[in-house]
Scaffold this active site. Structure first.
Site, mmCIF file in Angstrom:
data_model
loop_
_atom_site.group_PDB
_atom_site.id
_atom_site.type_symbol
_atom_site.label_atom_id
_atom_site.label_comp_id
_atom_site.label_asym_id
_atom_site.label_seq_id
_atom_site.Cartn_x
_atom_site.Cartn_y
_atom_site.Cartn_z
ATOM 1 N N ALA A 66 87.436 -61.481 22.504
ATOM 2 C CA ALA A 66 88.326 -60.710 23.368
ATOM 3 C C ALA A 66 88.577 -59.380 22.671
ATOM 4 O O ALA A 66 88.463 -59.292 21.445
ATOM 5 C CB ALA A 66 89.627 -61.468 23.565
ATOM 6 N N GLY A 112 86.541 -65.265 22.262
ATOM 7 C CA GLY A 112 86.326 -65.270 23.710
ATOM 8 C C GLY A 112 84.842 -65.219 24.078
ATOM 9 O O GLY A 112 84.459 -65.679 25.159
ATOM 10 N N GLU A 115 83.687 -68.706 23.784
ATOM 11 C CA GLU A 115 84.318 -69.424 24.901
ATOM 12 C C GLU A 115 83.568 -69.146 26.207
ATOM 13 O O GLU A 115 83.400 -70.027 27.044
ATOM 14 C CB GLU A 115 85.796 -69.028 25.011
ATOM 15 N N GLU A 135 89.868 -67.116 15.868
ATOM 16 C CA GLU A 135 91.212 -66.719 16.340
ATOM 17 C C GLU A 135 92.307 -66.938 15.300
ATOM 18 O O GLU A 135 93.203 -66.111 15.156
ATOM 19 C CB GLU A 135 91.569 -67.483 17.627
HETATM 20 N N1 DAK Z 1 87.515 -56.286 19.942
HETATM 21 C C1 DAK Z 1 87.469 -54.919 19.963
HETATM 22 N N2 DAK Z 1 86.557 -54.194 19.301
HETATM 23 C C2 DAK Z 1 85.642 -54.886 18.591
HETATM 24 C C3 DAK Z 1 85.621 -56.312 18.531
HETATM 25 C C4 DAK Z 1 86.616 -57.023 19.266
HETATM 26 N N3 DAK Z 1 86.671 -58.337 19.309
HETATM 27 N N4 DAK Z 1 84.602 -56.681 17.728
HETATM 28 C C5 DAK Z 1 84.006 -55.546 17.308
HETATM 29 N N5 DAK Z 1 84.636 -54.456 17.813
HETATM 30 C C6 DAK Z 1 84.307 -53.049 17.613
HETATM 31 C C7 DAK Z 1 84.740 -52.580 16.223
HETATM 32 O O1 DAK Z 1 86.110 -52.254 16.206
HETATM 33 C C8 DAK Z 1 83.845 -51.374 16.032
HETATM 34 O O2 DAK Z 1 84.371 -50.311 16.768
HETATM 35 P P1 DAK Z 1 84.566 -48.832 16.084
HETATM 36 O O3 DAK Z 1 85.384 -49.062 14.896
HETATM 37 O O4 DAK Z 1 83.146 -48.402 15.771
HETATM 38 O O5 DAK Z 1 85.218 -48.027 17.161
HETATM 39 C C9 DAK Z 1 82.543 -51.796 16.710
HETATM 40 O O6 DAK Z 1 82.911 -52.854 17.608
HETATM 41 C C10 DAK Z 1 81.493 -52.318 15.753
HETATM 42 O O7 DAK Z 1 82.071 -53.341 14.977
HETATM 43 P P2 DAK Z 1 82.028 -53.340 13.361
HETATM 44 O O8 DAK Z 1 81.943 -51.959 12.835
HETATM 45 O O9 DAK Z 1 83.168 -54.192 12.902
HETATM 46 O O10 DAK Z 1 80.644 -54.091 13.113
HETATM 47 P P3 DAK Z 1 80.261 -54.958 11.830
HETATM 48 O O11 DAK Z 1 78.793 -55.197 11.940
HETATM 49 O O12 DAK Z 1 80.771 -54.332 10.579
HETATM 50 O O13 DAK Z 1 81.030 -56.359 12.020
HETATM 51 C C11 DAK Z 1 81.830 -58.256 13.300
HETATM 52 C C12 DAK Z 1 80.708 -57.185 13.116
HETATM 53 C C13 DAK Z 1 81.557 -59.032 14.569
HETATM 54 C C14 DAK Z 1 81.816 -59.222 12.100
HETATM 55 C C15 DAK Z 1 83.203 -57.531 13.347
HETATM 56 O O14 DAK Z 1 83.131 -56.493 14.335
HETATM 57 C C16 DAK Z 1 84.339 -58.431 13.704
HETATM 58 O O15 DAK Z 1 84.846 -59.188 12.863
HETATM 59 N N6 DAK Z 1 84.791 -58.347 14.965
HETATM 60 C C17 DAK Z 1 85.925 -59.068 15.438
HETATM 61 C C18 DAK Z 1 85.571 -60.527 15.667
HETATM 62 C C19 DAK Z 1 86.763 -61.243 16.170
HETATM 63 O O16 DAK Z 1 87.694 -61.563 15.412
HETATM 64 N N7 DAK Z 1 86.815 -61.392 17.489
HETATM 65 C C20 DAK Z 1 88.020 -61.803 18.194
HETATM 66 C C21 DAK Z 1 88.149 -63.270 18.154
HETATM 67 S S1 DAK Z 1 89.680 -63.711 18.819
HETATM 68 C C22 DAK Z 1 93.759 -64.017 25.058
HETATM 69 C C23 DAK Z 1 92.810 -64.977 25.259
HETATM 70 C C24 DAK Z 1 91.825 -65.144 24.362
HETATM 71 C C25 DAK Z 1 91.755 -64.355 23.247
HETATM 72 C C26 DAK Z 1 92.721 -63.410 23.053
HETATM 73 C C27 DAK Z 1 93.725 -63.217 23.933
HETATM 74 N N8 DAK Z 1 94.808 -63.819 25.991
HETATM 75 C C28 DAK Z 1 94.764 -64.504 27.212
HETATM 76 C C29 DAK Z 1 95.805 -62.886 25.788
HETATM 77 C C30 DAK Z 1 90.662 -64.524 22.353
HETATM 78 C C31 DAK Z 1 90.681 -63.927 21.187
HETATM 79 C C32 DAK Z 1 89.452 -63.753 20.453
HETATM 80 O O17 DAK Z 1 88.378 -63.631 20.970
#
Ligand code: DAK
Length: 257
Positions: A66, A112, A115, A135
């Site tokens: 997400a 997400g 998911e 998460e």
């Molecule tokens: N959201 C927003 N931007 C994201 C993103 C994400 N999940 N994942 C990556 N990006 C963006 C980065 O911010 C970066 O943008 P800039 O800084 O260049 O503007 C760009 O994509 C490239 O990412 P990285 O520079 O970080 O790339 P790397 O190769 O260094 O790293 C990575 C890749 C996948 C390991 C890293 O980007 C990372 O850790 N990303 C986040 C993974 C993560 O934690 N995902 C979220 C999981 S929690 C909800 C329901 C469900 C959810 C939430 C709310 N509600 C109903 C309210 C679910 C939550 C989740 O999914």
């Protein structure tokens, strides 16, 4: 239909839906969820569409979760409402669609994103795939059905391990754990999904829809899957597709559905 965050195209009975925010690693924001809802609804009601292949733009990510920048500012009621709305609009919609769906996963499928892949009926991963529910590392829990679908796919113990450690599985591990059906190279990813879709296209869409409904019933609280199967089985008889399928068998020809 023109979209800003996704691409959708139907060719030879297959609807290809691509999440197209590669600069953000295809992170799911509200607008993307709304567009996916629209594209899946259209595909599922179009009789020419016999399979949906869902994938991410570029090879680095299927969907990296997400959109953290969007949900960082949510309060408690926002979070609960959006989880419920998101589940209905996208994840339940996909899982309960009459049209079978295949997630073709290249690169990161996180939070997400995993998911979303789990809401599809089948998952295929390329060898660079990394899958996880991180998460709890962000102080939240999976909110789009991840605690439920992961446990039903890989078992409770493995789901607990993945969720509590926030770890990522490689493609090989995901295959060993039963999270994906097949792994392949990046070049083979879409052709492999198309190969499965082609096999589905030979079969009765009516029967496939009833089979999906029956399988899902067994994973739905308070619903007796065996009873749903009996009802759905009975309702196949006398339908044009049942008549065509059985007639074609007796006439020693391939059925045309
Ligand atoms: N959201 C927003 N931007 C994201 C993103 C994400 N999940 N994942 C990556 N990006 C963006 C980065 O911010 C970066 O943008 P800039 O800084 O260049 O503007 C760009 O994509 C490239 O990412 P990285 O520079 O970080 O790339 P790397 O190769 O260094 O790293 C990575 C890749 C996948 C390991 C890293 O980007 C990372 O850790 N990303 C986040 C993974 C993560 O934690 N995902 C979220 C999981 S929690 C909800 C329901 C469900 C959810 C939430 C709310 N509600 C109903 C309210 C679910 C939550 C989740 O999914």
């Amino acid at each position: 239909m023109n979209y800003n965050n996704i691409l959708s195209e139907t060719k030879e009975g297959i609807c290809y839906i691509t999440i197209n925010r590669p600069k953000q690693l295809n992170a799911l924001n509200g607008d993307t969820i709304a567009e996916l809802n629209q594209a899946i609804t259209i595909a599922d009601t179009a009789t020419e569409v016999r399979c949906i292949i869902l994938t991410g733009a570029d090879t680095k990510a299927f969907v990296a979760g997400a959109d953290i920048k969007e949900f960082a500012a949510f309060d408690k009621s926002n979070g609960e409402n959006l989880a419920r709305k998101g589940q209905e609009l996208l994840f339940d919609l996909l899982e309960n669609a009459s049209t079978p769906s295949i997630a073709a996963v290249s690169g990161f499928a996180l939070g997400g994103g995993l998911e979303l892949a789990m809401a599809c009926h089948i998952r295929i991963a390329s060898d660079n795939a990394k899958m996880g529910l991180p998460e709890v590392s962000l102080g939240v829990i999976p909110g789009y059905g991840g605690t439920q679908r992961l446990a039903s796919l890989v078992g409770k113990g493995k789901a607990m391990e993945m969720i509590t450690t926030a770890g990522m599985l490689s493609a090989v591990e995901a295959k060993e754990w039963g999270l994906v059906n097949y792994i392949c190279t990046q070049e083979e990813l879409i052709p492999m999904a198309e190969k499965l879709a082609t096999k589905m296209k030979r079969n009765s869409p009516m029967a496939i829809a009833k089979a999906i409904k029956s399988v899902n019933a067994g994973f739905t609280d308070g619903v007796n899957g065996f009873n749903v199967e009996i009802t759905e089985f009975g309702s196949c008889f006398e339908t044009p597709e049942f008549i065509e399928g059985t007639t074609a068998f007796m006439e020693k020809r391939k059925a045309k559905f």
